[in-house]
Design an enzyme around this catalytic site. Structure first.
Site, short mmCIF file in Angstrom:
data_model
loop_
_atom_site.label_atom_id
_atom_site.label_comp_id
_atom_site.label_asym_id
_atom_site.label_seq_id
_atom_site.Cartn_x
_atom_site.Cartn_y
_atom_site.Cartn_z
N LYS A 94 0.84 -1.20 0.00
CA LYS A 94 0.00 0.00 0.00
C LYS A 94 0.88 1.25 0.00
O LYS A 94 1.94 1.28 0.60
CB LYS A 94 -0.93 0.00 1.22
CG LYS A 94 -2.03 -1.04 1.10
CD LYS A 94 -2.98 -1.01 2.26
CE LYS A 94 -3.82 0.21 2.35
NZ LYS A 94 -4.96 0.27 1.44
N THR A 96 0.56 3.99 1.54
CA THR A 96 0.78 4.57 2.88
C THR A 96 2.09 4.07 3.47
O THR A 96 2.86 4.86 4.03
CB THR A 96 -0.40 4.21 3.82
OG1 THR A 96 -1.60 4.73 3.25
CG2 THR A 96 -0.19 4.77 5.21
N ALA A 98 4.58 2.45 1.61
CA ALA A 98 5.66 2.72 0.65
C ALA A 98 6.21 4.13 0.82
O ALA A 98 7.42 4.35 0.75
CB ALA A 98 5.14 2.51 -0.77
N GLU A 120 6.27 -10.07 3.95
CA GLU A 120 7.64 -9.66 4.25
C GLU A 120 7.70 -8.14 4.24
O GLU A 120 7.35 -7.52 3.23
CB GLU A 120 8.61 -10.22 3.21
CG GLU A 120 8.60 -11.74 3.12
CD GLU A 120 7.64 -12.30 2.07
OE1 GLU A 120 7.21 -11.56 1.16
OE2 GLU A 120 7.31 -13.49 2.18
N GLN A 163 -0.69 -23.24 4.36
CA GLN A 163 0.05 -22.68 5.50
C GLN A 163 -0.83 -21.78 6.36
O GLN A 163 -1.71 -21.11 5.85
CB GLN A 163 1.28 -21.92 5.02
CG GLN A 163 0.98 -20.61 4.33
CD GLN A 163 2.23 -19.94 3.78
OE1 GLN A 163 3.26 -20.55 3.57
NE2 GLN A 163 2.11 -18.64 3.52
#
Length: 171
Positions: A94, A96, A98, A120, A163
């Protein structure tokens, strides 16, 4: 395909304004859970994707995760995904985050992959950075083909199929 699913873009909660999550124009904005693995060098371990040392991370649970400067953390989505055989999903961070120097990386969700997505986070700044649990962190974009793939992730017996929780590298 997504559980839990928000039909609208959520921008407010009982705690006030949040970084948005839920359905967007052409995708879905996912939330980060409150489970984190924060990268640490306290044991001077070497990062080896073929022989990963779990001591490279400190486990943390909380509403806000502080990622040290020039460091890294793993988390997972609140949402559980079941990707259809005709669909490929790409994840982008997003704006915000970045714009704060926090990069979100997720590999593509292949056809017939399912599970909670491991997120990550890289803090590219020389300052500590906050990640807010249960708020939006990334956008999933879904690309549907006009035919199903010949071999899906499930067909190959992918090692990350189904997972849950924050999942470390597997060989």
């Amino acid at each position: 395909m997504i559980e839990p699913f928000e039909y609208d873009q959520v921008r407010e909660s009982e705690k006030g304004r949040v970084i948005s999550y839920g359905t967007s124009s052409y995708g879905y904005d996912v939330r980060c859970s409150n489970e984190f693995k924060i990268f640490t060098n306290v044991h001077s371990a070497t990062v080896d994707p073929k022989n990963f040392d779990e001591n490279s991370f400190v486990n943390y649970t909380g509403d806000v995760c502080i990622i040290p400067p020039n460091s890294f953390a793993l988390a997972r989505t609140v949402e559980y995904f079941r990707i259809p055989r005709s669909t490929l999903t790409i994840c982008l961070g997003k704006s915000t985050y970045a714009r704060c120097g926090i990069i979100v990386n997720v590999t593509p969700l292949e056809p017939e992959w399912e599970g909670q997505v491991t997120l990550e986070f890289s803090n590219t700044t020389n300052l500590p950075a906050k990640i807010y649990a249960n708020e939006g962190v990334a956008q999933m974009l879904f690309f549907e083909s006009d035919e199903v793939c010949a071999t899906s992730y499930k067909d190959r017996g992918g090692k990350y199929l189904g997972q849950t929780g924050v999942t470390l590298p597997r060989t």
